[in-house]
Design a protein around this motif. Structure first.
Motif, short mmCIF file in Angstrom:
data_model
loop_
_atom_site.label_atom_id
_atom_site.label_comp_id
_atom_site.label_asym_id
_atom_site.label_seq_id
_atom_site.Cartn_x
_atom_site.Cartn_y
_atom_site.Cartn_z
N HIS A 57 0.93 -1.10 0.04
CA HIS A 57 0.04 0.05 -0.09
C HIS A 57 0.96 1.22 -0.04
O HIS A 57 0.66 2.34 -0.78
CB HIS A 57 -1.12 -0.06 1.06
CG HIS A 57 -1.94 -1.00 1.12
ND1 HIS A 57 -2.79 -1.33 2.21
CD2 HIS A 57 -2.26 -1.86 0.19
CE1 HIS A 57 -3.62 -2.50 1.76
NE2 HIS A 57 -3.41 -2.72 0.46
N ARG A 89 -8.07 14.45 -4.54
CA ARG A 89 -7.30 13.82 -3.23
C ARG A 89 -5.69 14.65 -3.09
O ARG A 89 -5.20 14.87 -2.00
CB ARG A 89 -6.90 12.25 -3.26
CG ARG A 89 -5.81 11.48 -2.63
CD ARG A 89 -6.33 11.63 -1.12
NE ARG A 89 -5.27 10.89 -0.41
CZ ARG A 89 -4.11 11.63 0.10
NH1 ARG A 89 -4.03 12.94 -0.17
NH2 ARG A 89 -3.38 10.87 0.91
N THR A 90 -5.10 14.56 -4.22
CA THR A 90 -3.69 15.37 -4.43
C THR A 90 -3.59 16.53 -3.89
O THR A 90 -2.89 17.19 -3.23
CB THR A 90 -3.28 15.26 -5.58
OG1 THR A 90 -3.87 15.65 -6.67
CG2 THR A 90 -2.82 13.72 -5.84
N TRP A 133 -8.85 11.52 -8.23
CA TRP A 133 -7.37 11.60 -8.02
C TRP A 133 -6.82 13.27 -7.61
O TRP A 133 -6.06 13.34 -6.73
CB TRP A 133 -6.50 11.02 -9.20
CG TRP A 133 -5.05 11.22 -9.10
CD1 TRP A 133 -4.21 10.72 -7.93
CD2 TRP A 133 -4.03 11.71 -9.91
NE1 TRP A 133 -2.87 11.00 -8.28
CE2 TRP A 133 -2.70 11.68 -9.32
CE3 TRP A 133 -4.28 12.43 -11.15
CZ2 TRP A 133 -1.63 12.15 -10.06
CZ3 TRP A 133 -3.18 12.76 -12.03
CH2 TRP A 133 -1.79 12.49 -11.20
N VAL A 180 -6.40 3.77 -5.71
CA VAL A 180 -5.42 3.35 -6.55
C VAL A 180 -6.12 2.18 -7.10
O VAL A 180 -5.62 1.58 -8.30
CB VAL A 180 -4.13 3.07 -6.03
CG1 VAL A 180 -2.92 2.74 -6.81
CG2 VAL A 180 -3.58 4.36 -5.23
N ARG A 188 0.78 4.14 -2.82
CA ARG A 188 0.63 5.39 -2.60
C ARG A 188 1.79 6.19 -3.57
O ARG A 188 1.67 7.43 -4.14
CB ARG A 188 0.89 5.94 -1.10
CG ARG A 188 -0.63 5.51 -0.33
CD ARG A 188 -0.48 6.02 1.01
NE ARG A 188 -1.91 5.94 1.86
CZ ARG A 188 -2.07 4.86 2.49
NH1 ARG A 188 -1.13 4.00 2.70
NH2 ARG A 188 -3.20 4.99 2.97
N ARG A 189 3.02 5.59 -3.50
CA ARG A 189 4.15 6.25 -4.09
C ARG A 189 3.96 6.29 -5.65
O ARG A 189 4.16 7.42 -6.25
CB ARG A 189 5.33 5.61 -3.63
CG ARG A 189 5.95 5.89 -2.46
CD ARG A 189 7.37 5.32 -2.15
NE ARG A 189 7.50 3.81 -2.57
CZ ARG A 189 7.44 2.99 -1.73
NH1 ARG A 189 7.15 3.50 -0.39
NH2 ARG A 189 7.55 1.79 -1.88
N ALA A 227 -0.89 9.75 3.92
CA ALA A 227 -1.87 8.44 4.00
C ALA A 227 -3.27 9.13 4.35
O ALA A 227 -3.18 9.93 5.64
CB ALA A 227 -1.28 7.49 4.82
N ASP A 250 -7.36 5.86 0.22
CA ASP A 250 -5.97 5.93 -0.90
C ASP A 250 -6.00 4.40 -1.57
O ASP A 250 -5.89 4.57 -2.56
CB ASP A 250 -4.80 6.31 0.03
CG ASP A 250 -4.75 7.48 0.52
OD1 ASP A 250 -5.45 8.38 -0.03
OD2 ASP A 250 -3.93 7.94 1.00
N VAL A 251 -5.94 3.34 -0.91
CA VAL A 251 -5.72 2.32 -1.58
C VAL A 251 -6.99 1.82 -2.52
O VAL A 251 -6.58 1.44 -3.46
CB VAL A 251 -5.55 1.05 -0.20
CG1 VAL A 251 -5.57 -0.22 -1.08
CG2 VAL A 251 -4.38 1.45 0.34
N LEU A 304 1.06 10.22 -3.91
CA LEU A 304 0.32 10.71 -2.73
C LEU A 304 1.44 10.55 -1.55
O LEU A 304 2.07 9.53 -1.24
CB LEU A 304 -0.79 9.46 -2.17
CG LEU A 304 -1.98 9.65 -3.29
CD1 LEU A 304 -2.95 8.42 -2.97
CD2 LEU A 304 -2.30 10.66 -3.86
N THR A 305 1.65 11.63 -0.90
CA THR A 305 2.90 11.74 -0.12
C THR A 305 2.51 11.85 1.45
O THR A 305 3.08 11.72 2.42
CB THR A 305 3.55 13.21 -0.19
OG1 THR A 305 2.61 14.30 0.03
CG2 THR A 305 4.12 13.31 -1.65
#
Length: 492
Positions: free
Chosen positions: A336, A410-411, A407, A356, A340-341, A348, A352-353, A345-346
């Motif tokens: 996971h 989220r970012t 996405w 992706v 993220r990487r 958590a 998130d999972v 995504l920097t």
């Protein structure tokens, strides 16, 4: 033969039931293909000597230098779920160990060097194609930062081996932290040789897990150390789309390195059920099955350690079961974090999972290339104006468009500039992997035309997987329909 090879052979000092001593198998006309000069220097070896006639004789298994103690290691293994009590090095010999420039002990093994007492009616030889495949993929994995055996050199033998056809013979000089496998422990467990299991465990702890020596129960610390390394390793495989292809217990390294590149392959189109190996007819070792098979193999390892965990069988089983529960959380944490990487995504956040995985599902449904989607997504981090390259990878680009909205929401909650995110994502997502069709083209050039230039070029490209290489941009491309590799084959 004298040579600057400072051998210090700890495995050969173990009891003789751990291996069989063997003599070199002379070949008719050894010829060097390539020496990995950078690795040779890292091992404290002289690459010029390795490229000399004496060195080539050694690399082809034709003659042994001073200090070598060639042995074939004994091991057993579960092969596609069926236990075989005696396997062993049937076409390889461990010639010795060296201490590299970082103080790490490393095995040097010749693969394809001829028959041994464990050959089981086989010829003990390797064909040129599998040797080139292992050279390419193992060095690519090292460049990707994934724990792996390495290739020191490859040489042809001037002889023919018989497989599905008459093929040129070759030898691979392989380097590993060690060649001890889950199957090595199984060999002695099958013989109820508790003394040998203890000796082997002590050897492995001293060599790979010295911190376990001071634990309250060293065997448990060893088991948990192996569990952790394998969980991290398999997560790393999945993050680059690697399919080992033959995850038998005799192909799982106790040191936590990728070992035995037989019918291995890399995903082009993302598909969790993908199988390339021609011998995996039921998908036991499919891409998405690798974590569960890893745990299955580790359970077999834990079984061999039961006599060391407790004299009471029930208590030993309870200890082993508790230690094995580490695998799932450790794998998920590594996988996971890697996802993220890859998605840039920097931080958590919950969800998130799932975010992706929604992209992965869309890739499967739209036959999108796994490697290129994430590589181009790094450019899309600069803004929607940069989306077109990644959109074109989807049969229905609007599927990506809808996902990209989520996405970017989220970012947008992270205090990271677009350019910094792009840099981080490019460092996590390679542009170049060992594409199956590229490997096949290299093998065909070498086999059909004795042309090793494509081999050299592919190695050069894969040594810098995260860098843009405009002069080699085509090596990032997925295969055309006529270039697709549908099956890969074991070299035995």
């Amino acid at each position: 033969m004298t040579a600057p090879l400072p051998f210090d052979n700890s495995y050969a000092r173990l009891p003789e039931r751990f291996y069989a001593r063997i003599a070199p198998n002379r070949v008719s006309a050894p010829r060097l293909i390539k020496v990995n000069r950078a690795l040779a220097l890292d091992l404290g070896l002289d690459p010029d000597w390795l490229e000399s006639p004496e060195g080539v004789d050694f690399l082809a298994g034709h003659a042994m230098p001073d200090g070598a103690e060639p042995i074939a290691q004994a091991y057993a293994g579960h092969q596609f779920g069926q236990f075989v009590p005696q396997l062993g090095d049937g076409r390889a010999m461990l010639v010795g160990e060296v201490i590299d420039r970082h103080g790490v002990r490393r095995d040097i093994q010749l693969k394809g060097s001829g028959p041994t007492p464990f050959s089981r009616r086989g010829d003990g030889r390797a064909a040129l194609g599998p040797v080139l495949r292992e050279y390419i993929v193992s060095e690519a994995m090292a460049a990707l930062g994934i724990p792996t055996t390495r290739t020191l050199a490859a040489a042809t033998t001037g002889e023919t081996v018989v497989r599905e056809a008459f093929l040129p013979g070759a030898v691979l000089a392989r380097v590993a932290s060690s060649h001890v496998r889950v199957g090595t422990f199984q060999y002695f467990a099958a013989r109820k040789d508790a003394e040998a299991i203890r000796t082997l465990a002590d050897h492995v702890i001293d060599r790979h897990y010295p911190e376990a020596r001071d634990a309250a129960l060293p065997a448990r610390a060893l088991l948990e150390g192996v569990v952790d390394r394998q969980a991290d390793l398999i997560a790393a495989w999945l993050l680059v789309g690697f399919i080992h292809g033959v995850m038998n217990t005799d192909n799982m390294s106790i040191a936590g390195e990728t070992i035995d590149y037989g019918p291995c392959a890399f995903l082009d189109v993302f598909d969790p059920s993908k199988v390339f190996s021609s011998i995996d007819q039921f998908g036991r070792y499919a891409y998405g099955a690798q974590p569960s098979i890893g745990l299955w193999n580790l359970t077999r390892f834990a079984e061999t350690l039961l006599p060391l965990l407790d004299d009471d069988q029930d208590k030993a089983v309870a200890i082993a079961q508790e230690s094995l529960t580490r695998f799932g959380p450790r794998f998920e944490a590594a996988f996971h974090a890697g996802l993220r990487r890859k998605a840039g995504l920097t931080t958590a956040e919950e969800g998130d999972v799932e975010l992706v995985r929604a992209l992965l599902d869309a890739m499967t449904e739209n036959q999108a290339d796994y490697t290129l989607v994430f590589r181009y997504l790094a450019d899309a981090a600069l803004g929607a104006a940069h989306d077109e390259p990644v959109r074109r990878l989807f049969v229905d680009p609007t599927v990506f468009d809808r996902w990209a909205v989520r996405w970017r929401e989220r970012t947008g909650r992270e205090a990271v500039t677009a350019e910094d995110r792009r840099i981080l994502m490019r460092a996590a997502n390679p542009a170049f992997i060992p594409r199956n069709h590229r490997i096949e083209a290299v093998i065909r050039a070498a086999m059909d035309r004795n042309d090793f230039k494509p081999f050299e070029t592919l190695l050069q490209v894969l040594s810098r997987p995260f860098d843009d290489q405009p002069e080699h941009a085509a090596y990032a491309d997925p295969p055309a329909l006529t270039e697709q590799v549908l099956a890969t084959f074991c070299g035995t």
